[in-house]
Scaffold this active site. Sequence first.
Site, PDB file in Angstrom:
ATOM      1  N   ILE B  15       0.804  -1.234   0.000  1.00 41.55           N
ATOM      2  CA  ILE B  15       0.000   0.000   0.000  1.00 41.55           C
ATOM      3  C   ILE B  15       0.827   1.269   0.000  1.00 41.55           C
ATOM      4  O   ILE B  15       0.302   2.366  -0.035  1.00 41.55           O
ATOM      5  CB  ILE B  15      -1.043   0.045   1.146  1.00 41.55           C
ATOM      6  CG1 ILE B  15      -0.407  -0.285   2.495  1.00 41.55           C
ATOM      7  CG2 ILE B  15      -2.195  -0.904   0.853  1.00 41.55           C
ATOM      8  CD1 ILE B  15      -1.386  -0.153   3.659  1.00 41.55           C
ATOM      9  N   GLY B  18       7.620   4.337   0.886  1.00 40.08           N
ATOM     10  CA  GLY B  18       8.072   5.629   1.373  1.00 40.08           C
ATOM     11  C   GLY B  18       9.576   5.708   1.300  1.00 40.08           C
ATOM     12  O   GLY B  18      10.243   4.781   0.860  1.00 40.08           O
ATOM     13  N   ALA B  19      10.090   6.842   1.749  1.00 38.70           N
ATOM     14  CA  ALA B  19      11.528   7.027   1.794  1.00 38.70           C
ATOM     15  C   ALA B  19      12.146   6.009   2.746  1.00 38.70           C
ATOM     16  O   ALA B  19      13.305   5.650   2.612  1.00 38.70           O
ATOM     17  CB  ALA B  19      11.846   8.446   2.248  1.00 38.70           C
ATOM     18  N   THR B  22       8.788  -0.095   2.824  1.00 40.72           N
ATOM     19  CA  THR B  22       7.532  -0.450   2.182  1.00 40.72           C
ATOM     20  C   THR B  22       6.450  -0.708   3.220  1.00 40.72           C
ATOM     21  O   THR B  22       6.731  -1.205   4.295  1.00 40.72           O
ATOM     22  CB  THR B  22       7.745  -1.716   1.326  1.00 40.72           C
ATOM     23  OG1 THR B  22       8.931  -1.527   0.565  1.00 40.72           O
ATOM     24  CG2 THR B  22       6.593  -1.946   0.387  1.00 40.72           C
ATOM     25  N   LYS B  38       4.838  -2.162   8.432  1.00 44.13           N
ATOM     26  CA  LYS B  38       5.835  -1.238   7.894  1.00 44.13           C
ATOM     27  C   LYS B  38       7.197  -1.854   8.040  1.00 44.13           C
ATOM     28  O   LYS B  38       7.642  -2.117   9.148  1.00 44.13           O
ATOM     29  CB  LYS B  38       5.806   0.073   8.656  1.00 44.13           C
ATOM     30  CG  LYS B  38       4.425   0.604   8.632  1.00 44.13           C
ATOM     31  CD  LYS B  38       4.316   2.032   8.781  1.00 44.13           C
ATOM     32  CE  LYS B  38       2.870   2.334   8.395  1.00 44.13           C
ATOM     33  NZ  LYS B  38       2.507   3.677   8.650  1.00 44.13           N
ATOM     34  N   ASP B 140       4.478  14.607   7.350  1.00 42.73           N
ATOM     35  CA  ASP B 140       3.852  14.194   6.094  1.00 42.73           C
ATOM     36  C   ASP B 140       2.340  14.079   6.252  1.00 42.73           C
ATOM     37  O   ASP B 140       1.730  13.130   5.791  1.00 42.73           O
ATOM     38  CB  ASP B 140       4.464  12.865   5.634  1.00 42.73           C
ATOM     39  CG  ASP B 140       4.103  12.534   4.183  1.00 42.73           C
ATOM     40  OD1 ASP B 140       3.750  13.468   3.427  1.00 42.73           O
ATOM     41  OD2 ASP B 140       4.172  11.356   3.810  1.00 42.73           O
TER      42      ASP B 140
END
Lengths: 132, 303
Positions: B15, B18-19, B22, B38, B140
């Site tokens: 889904i 990101g930096a 995954t 995560k 973010d």
Amino acid sequence: MDQAGLRSRADQLTTAAAQGDLEAVRRLLDSGADPNAANEFGRTPIQVMMLGSPRMAELLLQRGADPNRPDPSTGSLPVHDAARVGFLDTLRVLRRGGAHLDRTDRWGRLPLDLARESEQSHVINYLQALVG
Amino acid sequence: MAMGVQDQYEPVAEIGIGAYGTVFKARDLQSGKFVALKNVRVQSNENGLPLSTVREVALLKRLENFDHPNIVRLMDVCTTTRTERETKVTLVFEHVDQDLRAYLDKTPPPGLPAEAIKDMMRQFLSGLEFLHANCIVHRDLKPENILVTSSGQVKLADFGLARIYSCQMALTPLVVTLWYRAPEVLLQSTYGSPVDMWSVGCIFAEMFRRKPLFCGNSEADQLGKIFDLIGLPSEEDWPLDVSLPRCAFAARLPQPVEKFVPEIELPGAQLLLEMLTFNPYKRVSAFQALHREYFQDKRAGDG
């Protein structure tokens, strides 16, 4: 090549469905992606879609997604998942799209059982009314 | 626990990338429920994980003890050594299957009632105030990581990997989605928790508008769109030592908020402007925002 380019269309479609990204799902389906193709984890878009998005359920069903394919590990149908977390709007859309409400998961639980376990009163009332 | 984390949670879809790593939607095979996994890859050495990672994870676990209603639960953490030099840290979070984007999408016209917006904003700010009080800057915030349960409970997600707050810390750019990015981030100046309050302002406006407030397609374009509303900031508010000088932007005057956000009542408009304040040092904090007139319950005195 970007990361998306390396992923299969089935993977892209399940990701977009899980993210609730209607535009991306529509684009992929328009370009011929199979709404019932399993991704790298053996799941179809409707099995992993964002449950709080009835429009996503509607779109996938309109394009021929099968709402009655059980999860390979837990035996749950999308209606089990929607009932447990209380998204009545999505549950209604699934039912209208032909989803069965009388199937049990691996633990022998019906959608109604899961709604009761997690005290989703709107869903409980809806499902009980259907049973009559 | 009978099963290891790797066996207990089975990914069902990717889904996000990101930096940091995954994110997967996954099944908890013990309960059947969905969770969010995560995965973060960290460099390790003979002493194990870097201290900074250990500290971050410890902080997240400590937050769990407060059981705050407006942040997602951290259910489990596990580490797997992949190679001598790399360790995979897996954080297992509660998965809420509706984000603010989907929630706003399904609201029939003319949109959310004013009271519903206020209730969501109060929850949103409570969660953020809790993170800030614990020295976590989200960095973010966007509709995609503000989650809404079927009963309308707001929960912030994706804060887990934000570095421990430090005002002087030079943070890597490109962490915040452009549209919700604070001016000081766009200008690559120093920044801390006020960056989140800017994003809150953009999201607050979006709840009324049901479309994003500032949709820039580059840093400079984003700043230009911001100044179309708040006006060109004063010379004294412009940060020193930034690559984009103030004179790169045309002079313009602040516009009435109502022009961009119709239907917002005065206390809401005032609070929005306090959030959309150019100078991060003058911007309202989450704690202050919760005590503004907008959130005061007037019914008590009305009889």
